[in-house]
Design an enzyme around this catalytic site. Structure first.
Site, PDB file in Angstrom:
ATOM      1  N   CYS A 149       0.784  -1.237   0.000  1.00  0.00           N
ATOM      2  CA  CYS A 149       0.000   0.000   0.000  1.00  0.00           C
ATOM      3  C   CYS A 149       0.814   1.284   0.000  1.00  0.00           C
ATOM      4  O   CYS A 149       0.372   2.307  -0.533  1.00  0.00           O
ATOM      5  CB  CYS A 149      -0.934   0.028   1.215  1.00  0.00           C
ATOM      6  SG  CYS A 149      -1.811  -1.516   1.543  1.00  0.00           S
TER       7      CYS A 149
ATOM      8  N   CYS B 206       1.572   3.798  -3.112  1.00  0.00           N
ATOM      9  CA  CYS B 206       0.567   4.743  -3.611  1.00  0.00           C
ATOM     10  C   CYS B 206       0.088   5.715  -2.529  1.00  0.00           C
ATOM     11  O   CYS B 206      -0.177   6.878  -2.811  1.00  0.00           O
ATOM     12  CB  CYS B 206      -0.637   4.002  -4.179  1.00  0.00           C
ATOM     13  SG  CYS B 206      -0.342   3.227  -5.783  1.00  0.00           S
ATOM     14  N   HIS B 207      -0.038   5.230  -1.285  1.00  0.00           N
ATOM     15  CA  HIS B 207      -0.654   6.039  -0.240  1.00  0.00           C
ATOM     16  C   HIS B 207       0.358   6.741   0.672  1.00  0.00           C
ATOM     17  O   HIS B 207      -0.038   7.584   1.468  1.00  0.00           O
ATOM     18  CB  HIS B 207      -1.594   5.174   0.605  1.00  0.00           C
ATOM     19  CG  HIS B 207      -2.731   4.599  -0.172  1.00  0.00           C
ATOM     20  ND1 HIS B 207      -3.833   5.334  -0.555  1.00  0.00           N
ATOM     21  CD2 HIS B 207      -2.938   3.342  -0.670  1.00  0.00           C
ATOM     22  CE1 HIS B 207      -4.672   4.559  -1.233  1.00  0.00           C
ATOM     23  NE2 HIS B 207      -4.147   3.356  -1.319  1.00  0.00           N
TER      24      HIS B 207
ATOM     25  N   MET C 271      -7.461   1.384  -7.820  1.00  0.00           N
ATOM     26  CA  MET C 271      -7.321   0.676  -6.550  1.00  0.00           C
ATOM     27  C   MET C 271      -7.472  -0.821  -6.812  1.00  0.00           C
ATOM     28  O   MET C 271      -8.512  -1.272  -7.323  1.00  0.00           O
ATOM     29  CB  MET C 271      -8.392   1.146  -5.570  1.00  0.00           C
ATOM     30  CG  MET C 271      -8.462   0.330  -4.282  1.00  0.00           C
ATOM     31  SD  MET C 271      -7.027   0.530  -3.229  1.00  0.00           S
ATOM     32  CE  MET C 271      -7.531  -0.479  -1.829  1.00  0.00           C
TER      33      MET C 271
ATOM     34  N   HIS D  29       5.279  11.731 -10.590  1.00  0.00           N
ATOM     35  CA  HIS D  29       5.437  10.274 -10.562  1.00  0.00           C
ATOM     36  C   HIS D  29       6.393   9.843 -11.673  1.00  0.00           C
ATOM     37  O   HIS D  29       7.535  10.249 -11.675  1.00  0.00           O
ATOM     38  CB  HIS D  29       4.062   9.610 -10.682  1.00  0.00           C
ATOM     39  CG  HIS D  29       4.061   8.177 -10.254  1.00  0.00           C
ATOM     40  ND1 HIS D  29       4.368   7.788  -8.972  1.00  0.00           N
ATOM     41  CD2 HIS D  29       3.797   7.038 -10.937  1.00  0.00           C
ATOM     42  CE1 HIS D  29       4.288   6.467  -8.876  1.00  0.00           C
ATOM     43  NE2 HIS D  29       3.948   5.988 -10.058  1.00  0.00           N
TER      44      HIS D  29
ATOM     45  N   HIS E  53      -0.479   7.850 -15.781  1.00  0.00           N
ATOM     46  CA  HIS E  53       0.553   6.919 -15.325  1.00  0.00           C
ATOM     47  C   HIS E  53       1.258   6.384 -16.571  1.00  0.00           C
ATOM     48  O   HIS E  53       0.946   5.294 -17.058  1.00  0.00           O
ATOM     49  CB  HIS E  53      -0.062   5.789 -14.502  1.00  0.00           C
ATOM     50  CG  HIS E  53       0.943   4.994 -13.722  1.00  0.00           C
ATOM     51  ND1 HIS E  53       1.850   4.158 -14.320  1.00  0.00           N
ATOM     52  CD2 HIS E  53       1.200   4.926 -12.381  1.00  0.00           C
ATOM     53  CE1 HIS E  53       2.606   3.581 -13.400  1.00  0.00           C
ATOM     54  NE2 HIS E  53       2.229   4.033 -12.216  1.00  0.00           N
TER      55      HIS E  53
END
Length: 580
Positions: A84, A87-88, A125, A363, A405
């Site tokens: 996780c 991304c978070h 997600m 990113h 992305h």
């Protein structure tokens, strides 16, 4: 394809939870067999309380947070890191993914959070439960964990790095010339995510050359300018240096540069080939400059500071790093601040760096076809930032689709608009094509000249090749298995035509019920083959599928018990020369 908003999905699924539909009934997704993350007690599958007498409980500052034992918290913290944090965020403040701090998660409640963890969303997600990665108890565990206070990891110093460094083969003991018969230009470095390894695969014979131990969940492989050294960095911040000249290519050095990482690059400017390496970490938020052939750390630079809105951020993680072809500089994305660092590596003692304001959250990205302009995703802003690496200034900031992305993006010559670069995205089905020729096609430069419709959200990579007329797009994180197991391919010569959708996973003919997500098209050196990873859980069969680019048909399947959770693939020549 019309995408249902996440809020609608949540309402539908949350209603099912409220009605007790988590116990499987007609028409529901089948419960996964053989989950990869198990609880210690079968009786704990649906329980959030009822701990054994005397079991130590985790302490939290918020009384409304659900109960967790210390053992549960420790287990969940490791799962969060592995699955996780990328991304978070380590501190759960969000970036590509939403913020998961207690002020956000506690009001939503455990059942609400379980829905999203279990089923995912079209915006990228992952569907952790229905894909077979988590069982119900692990979903419950993680839903409770993200309502606790996020733990703050320790810092990581230059001394810590040096203590971790190993030289398995000193420079003076390494080969003076290539000692094998491999066609190095067509070797693929393939990430075996959950095995903590990479596979070096001969692109000509499709045979595995070596399986090499690396860090956990290698994010990228990068080539030195000479094409001799392969650098791979894992999510656990372990950086490995592999010498391709050895009779059997293998590790010659390694170092741990922090606690979590994703990026590495080496110097490419003329006269500086192979001399300097740089690695960027997610935690601590910093980058380190090293000797290119020994990984000896020389200089750490923190990225903490003010963001593009002049607000302080404690965790600006280092995302994409590229090496300029115009100057002896690295371009380093500080994700949360939205700033791009231009770092002059000619004098590490008196380091010079310039910061450019782009947008949040930075990113991935890559160069245009001339290798002058760096195009990079600011995914929470739905923008692509463009840097002129010759002038060291921002050339443009462009509105694109939701959560772009691109990986490194895709360069090709559009039949109408000239040279372009394309990105897909996690958040919707759009594929944005941007003009990149300010001299020859000035009217089109740094504008979205065309938008294609893909299969849906959840795309991670888009790819083409200078010798190809195809544009390939994956949809790895789409929760619909039919979409995530296939790829869309467009004819560059006529982009008005709808894409052909190819069931890549079916080509592999895997016999079990794994997730079979299709991820990252990667061309061979000649540009006549496209390689795809078929990514299933670590206890399920995975594979590599090779597609004939001209006929768009399956050409070969690489199956091996050692091919565990394959994700990224990096062709040596294309990576070395920034061909994408």
């Amino acid at each position: 394809m019309k995408i249902r908003p996440m809020t609608s999905l949540a309402v539908l699924l949350l209603s099912a939870v409220a009605l007790g539909a988590m116990a499987q009934g007609p028409g529901e997704p089948a419960k996964p067999d053989g989950p990869t993350t198990q609880t210690t007690s079968p009786g704990a599958r649906f329980e959030s309380a009822g701990y054994a007498s005397g079991e130590e409980m985790h302490k939290t500052s918020n009384a409304k947070a659900p109960a967790m034992s210390e053992a549960e918290f420790t287990k969940a913290r490791q799962i969060y890191f592995e699955r996780c944090a990328g991304c978070h965020g380590v501190l759960r403040k969000g970036a590509t993914g939403k913020a998961l701090t207690p002020d956000v998660t506690i009001p939503k409640g455990t059942d609400y959070l379980k829905v999203f963890i279990a089923y995912g969303s079209p915006a990228g997600m992952p569907n952790w439960q229905t894909s077979g990665e988590f069982d119900e108890a692990t979903v419950d565990l993680m839903a409770r964990y993200i309502q606790q206070d996020p733990p703050t990891p320790p810092e990581f110093s230059l001394d810590d790095m040096e203590k971790s460094r190993k030289e398995y083969v000193p420079v003076n003991a390494r080969p003076k010339k290539k000692m094998n018969q491999y066609n190095l230009d067509n070797i693929f470095s393939v990430t075996l995510r959950d095995a903590g390894e990479i596979a070096l695969i001969d692109g000509d014979t499709k045979e595995i050359i070596n399986i090499i131990k690396t860090g956990y969940a290698v994010h990228i492989s990068r080539m030195s300018a000479s094409g001799r050294y392969l650098y791979v960095i894992g999510r656990d911040a372990r950086l490995n240096l592999i010498d391709l000249w050895m009779e059997k290519p293998d590790n010659v050095a390694e170092i741990k540069v922090g606690l979590e990482a994703r990026s590495v690059e080496t110097s490419k400017f003329k006269g500086w080939e192979d001399k300097i390496a740089v690695a960027g970490t997610y935690w601590p938020p910093q980058f380190v400059l090293m000797d290119g052939d020994t990984l000896k750390p020389k200089k750490i630079v923190s990225t903490r500071g003010m963001d593009v809105n002049n607000e302080y951020h404690p965790e600006p993680r280092v995302a994409a790093i590229v090496s300029s072809h115009q100057k002896p500089e690295f371009l380093i994305n500080a994700k949360e601040t939205g700033k791009i660092w231009m770092v002059d590596y000619t004098d590490l003692e008196n380091l010079k760096a310039k910061q450019l304001d782009a947008a949040k959250f930075l990113h991935d990205g890559g160069f245009d076809s001339t290798r002058r302009y760096f195009l990079t995703a600011a995914n929470s802003s739905n923008k692509i930032a463009v840097v002129d690496t010759k002038e060291d200034k921002m050339a443009a900031i462009i509105e694109v689709g939701k959560i772009p992305h691109p990986g490194r993006g895709a360069n090709f010559k559009h039949p109408k608009f000239g040279p372009v670069w394309a990105t897909s995205g996690l958040g919707d089905e759009s594929i944005s094509i941007i003009g990149t020729d300010p001299k020859g096609h000035k009217a089109n430069a740094w504008k979205v000249v065309q938008t294609l419709q893909g299969q849906g959200g959840g795309s991670l990579f888009i790819k083409t090749h200078p010798k190809s007329s195809n544009l390939w797009v994956d949809t790895t994180f789409n929760p619909d298995a039919k979409i995530s197991q296939s790829a869309a391919v467009y004819d560059i010569r006529d982009l008005s035509k709808p894409p052909q959708v190819i069931d890549i996973a079916a080509c592999a003919d895997l016999k079990d019920d794994g997730a079979k997500r299709v991820v990252q098209p990667e061309y061979n050196q000649k540009g006549d083959e496209v390689w795809f990873s078929i990514w299933s859980a670590k206890d399920k069969q995975s594979a590599i599928v090779v597609v004939d680019d001209k006929t768009r048909t399956c050409k070969a399947v690489i199956k091996d018990a050692r091919i565990i959770t394959p994700t990224g693939k990096f062709n040596v020549y294309n990576t070395q020369h920034d061909v994408y």
